[in-house]
Design an enzyme around this catalytic site. Structure first.
Site, mmCIF file in Angstrom:
data_model
loop_
_atom_site.group_PDB
_atom_site.id
_atom_site.type_symbol
_atom_site.label_atom_id
_atom_site.label_comp_id
_atom_site.label_asym_id
_atom_site.label_seq_id
_atom_site.Cartn_x
_atom_site.Cartn_y
_atom_site.Cartn_z
ATOM 1 N N ASP A 290 0.872 -1.166 0.000
ATOM 2 C CA ASP A 290 0.000 0.000 0.000
ATOM 3 C C ASP A 290 0.920 1.230 0.000
ATOM 4 O O ASP A 290 2.151 1.125 0.131
ATOM 5 C CB ASP A 290 -0.973 -0.001 1.190
ATOM 6 C CG ASP A 290 -2.214 0.848 0.887
ATOM 7 O OD1 ASP A 290 -2.171 1.668 -0.046
ATOM 8 O OD2 ASP A 290 -3.229 0.709 1.594
HETATM 9 C C1 NOJ Z 1 -4.084 3.846 -0.055
HETATM 10 C C2 NOJ Z 1 -5.253 2.941 0.170
HETATM 11 O O1 NOJ Z 1 -5.135 2.314 1.432
HETATM 12 C C3 NOJ Z 1 -5.415 1.879 -0.898
HETATM 13 O O2 NOJ Z 1 -6.636 1.211 -0.700
HETATM 14 C C4 NOJ Z 1 -5.355 2.479 -2.272
HETATM 15 O O3 NOJ Z 1 -5.514 1.481 -3.244
HETATM 16 C C5 NOJ Z 1 -4.014 3.190 -2.429
HETATM 17 N N1 NOJ Z 1 -3.899 4.233 -1.446
HETATM 18 C C6 NOJ Z 1 -3.848 3.773 -3.826
HETATM 19 O O4 NOJ Z 1 -4.715 4.810 -4.031
#
Ligand code: NOJ
Length: 742
Positions: A290
């Site tokens: 993430d």
């Molecule tokens: C952070 C989020 O937790 C995740 O769900 C998302 O896919 C990513 N950012 C990318 O935007």
């Protein structure tokens, strides 16, 4: 048999013959993908390999996405092999052109984006869609999202989010399928099928990315990013299965979660990323972190600096670094120092390249850049129709005193509330490329379906009173037959980094509804929110309540369909609604304890100031008709381990209009080597019953359905007595006992 190493040396030699040349093989479609991957890998420098393990976002400007010159140079040099938040055909085409024309190896880029509930045509938030309990509809929604996104340059979506959560304080419950493992697994599979379509490589298929692995939905106190601490037993029983279901359904990629599990951040957790994911489940795709979650392991306090955090991640089995630039800055050095083996780096690169080949990007890097598709697919009439269909199925009727709903089309309505004439909020959080202006508001939806007057006055703002607003709303109520109050959260009050310590309606809205109830006119409350709310006073005093979540582009039409009875509501709650935040976590599949709840005895597991029961239980939802159930009938009272048990039940529509019912089957293992849930969902069927019609339904339970993690953590059954329960919600079930023998 030659080893990978021997092959490697051979390829090195082979490469020498064509030094500096990109092997023609990478473009030779007739060779097997694995061969092409190896051949390409052999042409790559260590830095180029690391580029394939690097993912950067674009910056969003006022008029669209931009990418910093630095990143453009990274693409050119091969240091960045993947992008996210870059979409629309024109923009993607230009970036892809740099990759395939200006880089040494001409490896196409992956383009990722959070297509969570639609790209341009916005569907209900995932929690709302889960309330439909309609797997075909959910799959269709994901299919439409992928069809549109893949027409706008994208080939990878960061969905489905399959985190089980029992905590409505956590804002991200809006992105998942709620609290239940069984329902969560089925929905996870449906979403993967919808996103990836029949085959990766089709022009309208995207790579799915299961997230957030693992147990991200159980942060302590419901606070986003917080520590997760639970037993391995609960983890495997409740939280882990949906990730596995999604992987087994073929999800191409997996995203790590921000949290730690058993003291080790997921992004550096070899047990999760290698032992369970790859060894137990045989996952062959790649794992992406993430956003900057490698870097964040320094804050977690398990590693001293970013370089070592990168080593921890790669050695754990994490292939791609999202936005952290850790692999890009330090991994080559780590390899040279022997902290990370190049063989592991190669494996990670192979996983990424394999999917780029499978997508068909080497044959046609612009296959998702088709202006004609982009023009015709996005927000097309059939997509809007599909969205309306899924939206009305996602609405849950929570209360309907004296059958005040559906309204007659002649009823004069006083429409109030800050969400009544609002479009901005309807697309909810994580709304892709959705545009609020494309939405149908509730006011528009109702007016389109009635010739009677729909008087409108918002009455208040989201959080503060409006000068004279309440008086105006009261005056409107006096002139109307019925009040419809559209109230709730703002979209950004749920989603990432949006935990709430207080899950009630903003006070000014609640007060207004209660004031309007005092006028004596029936008040129908239409809720819009991204999480279960605690609203006991409204629950007690409103005439009717419709939970409508954030329904997206077609919200107003779908709500009007239900309000006027053109569609009979069939949604059921995928998550328990508490009476108060103090009950949280409150969920249906709890353990019995040694002192189960007894309202008449103080010394039981209970509160002194609240009942244990929630406001509305998991699986609850009313209809404009009523349903009757016979006792569940097993095909045998005693069955052998390994045999399939069949349970029959007859469900009747006992009312006067047609309706759909979600018939739910729960199981309890009465005596186990470890404590077992008082009920666990093990099956459901959504059936349409005409007024007066009865249908006999059969459910099957096999050994796997009754298995669990026993005392020694092996997965299997324990013969003995079971209770089988069937009904229309987890709080109202008919029961029968059966016995399993050895
Ligand atoms: C952070 C989020 O937790 C995740 O769900 C998302 O896919 C990513 N950012 C990318 O935007």
């Amino acid at each position: 048999m030659i080893t990978y190493r021997q092959l490697f040396i051979f390829l090195l030699f082979f490469k020498g013959l064509f030094a500096g040349e990109v092997s023609a093989q990478i473009y030779r479609p007739s060779a097997a993908i694995e061969e092409r991957v190896l051949s390409l890998l052999d042409d790559m420098t260590l830095e180029e390999k690391i580029g394939q393990l690097t993912l950067y976002t674009t910056d969003w400007g006022a008029t669209g996405p931009t990418i910093r010159e630095g990143y453009k140079n990274d693409i050119r040099s091969g240091a960045c092999g993947n992008l996210f938040n870059s979409h629309t055909v024109g923009f993607v085409r230009e970036l892809q052109r740099i990759a395939v024309e200006e880089t040494r190896l001409k490896i196409p880029l992956l383009f990722g984006f959070d297509v969570i509930h639609g790209y341009k045509t916005i569907f209900p938030i995932p929690l709302g869609e889960a309330a439909s309990w309609d797997l075909a509809a959910i799959e269709k929604s994901a299919r439409v999202g992928a069809t549109e996104a893949s027409a706008a340059g994208l080939n990878w979506t960061f969905a489905p989010m399959v985190d089980i959560s029992r905590d409505p304080r956590w804002g991200r419950v809006m992105e998942g399928a709620g609290e239940d493992t069984y329902l969560g697994c089925r929905i996870a599979e449906a979403r993967v099928r919808g996103i990836q379509g029949p085959k990766i490589g089709n022009t309208d298929a995207m790579l799915a990315c299961v997230k957030h692995y693992a147990a991200y939905g159980a942060p302590l106190a419901g606070r986003d990013y917080n520590t997760v601490d639970m037993s391995e037993r609960f983890f495997r029983e409740y939280y882990l299965p949906p990730y596995e279901a999604a992987v087994r359904a073929g999800a191409a990629t997996v995203m790590t979660s921000f949290n730690d599990y058993d003291g080790v951040p997921a992004t550096g957790n070899k047990y999760l990323m290698t032992d369970i994911l790859r060894k137990e489940w045989g996952f062959r795709g790649f794992v992406v972190t993430d956003y900057t979650s490698i870097n964040e392991m320094v804050n977690h306090g398990v590693i001293a600096n970013e370089k070592e955090a990168g080593e921890l991640a790669l050695n754990a089995g994490v292939d791609m670094d999202m936005q952290g630039a850790v692999y890009q800055r330090f991994l080559a050095q780590s390899v040279r120092e022997g902290k990370v083996s190049e063989i592991l780096v190669d494996e990670a690169v192979r996983r990424v390249l394999r999917l780029k080949f499978e997508l068909g990007l080497f044959e046609n890097p612009y296959k998702f850049c088709d202006e004609t598709r982009e023009k015709t697919e996005l927000l097309s009439a059939p997509h809007r129709t599909a969205a309306r269909e899924v939206s009305r199925k996602s609405i849950v009727l929570l209360k309907n005193e004296k059958n005040v709903l559906p309204l007659k089309k002649t009823a004069k309505i006083a429409l109030v509330g800050p969400l009544a004439d609002n479009k901005t909020e309807l697309i909810g959080n994580w709304n892709g490329a959705g545009n609020s202006n494309d939405c149908i508001s509730v006011l528009e939806g109702l007016r389109a379906q009635t010739k009677a007057e729909v008087l409108f006055e918002s009455g208040c703002e989201f959080f503060v009173a409006k000068n004279g607003g309440l008086e105006a709303a009261r005056a409107l109520a006096q002139q109307a037959d019925v009040v419809v109050a559209v109230v709730g959260e703002q979209a950004m009050m749920s989603g990432e980094a949006a935990a709430r310590a207080d899950i009630s309606l903003p006070a000014v809205q609640e007060d207004m509804v209660l004031e309007l109830i005092k006028t004596g006119k029936p008040v129908i409350v239409i809720l819009m929110n991204g999480r279960p709310l605690a609203l006991p006073k409204i629950a007690e005093n409103a005439a009717a309540i419709l939970e409508t979540w954030w329904l997206g582009t077609e919200a107003g039409n779908a709500i009007a369909d239900v309000v006027y009875g053109d569609y009979n509501p069939s949604g059921k709650l995928p998550m328990t609604f508490p009476r108060s935040v103090g009950q949280v976590p409150v969920f249906y599949n709890e353990r019995n304890t040694g002192r189960p709840y007894d309202p008449n005895s103080k010394w039981t597991s209970r509160y002194i100031d609240s009942p244990n029961s929630p406001q509305w239980p998991f699986g609850f939802g009313l209809s404009y008709t009523t349903f009757g159930y016979t006792e569940p009938k097993p095909d045998k009272a005693v069955f052998k381990k390994g045999e399939t048990l069949q349970i029959a039940v007859t469900v009747s529509n006992t009312g006067s209009v047609d309706g759909e019912e979600v018939v739910q089957l729960y199981v309890r293992d009465l005596v186990g080597s470890v404590t077992r849930p008082v009920k666990e969902l093990k099956g459901f069927q959504k059936v349409l019953l005409r007024a007066g019609e009865s249908k006999k339904l059969t459910f099957k339970l096999n050994e796997h359905d009754l298995s669990f993690f026993r005392r020694d953590m092996t997965f299997g059954v324990e013969p003995g007595e079971y209770e089988i329960m069937v009904g229309g919600n987890s709080g109202d079930l008919k029961r029968v006992k059966v016995r399993m023998t050895e």
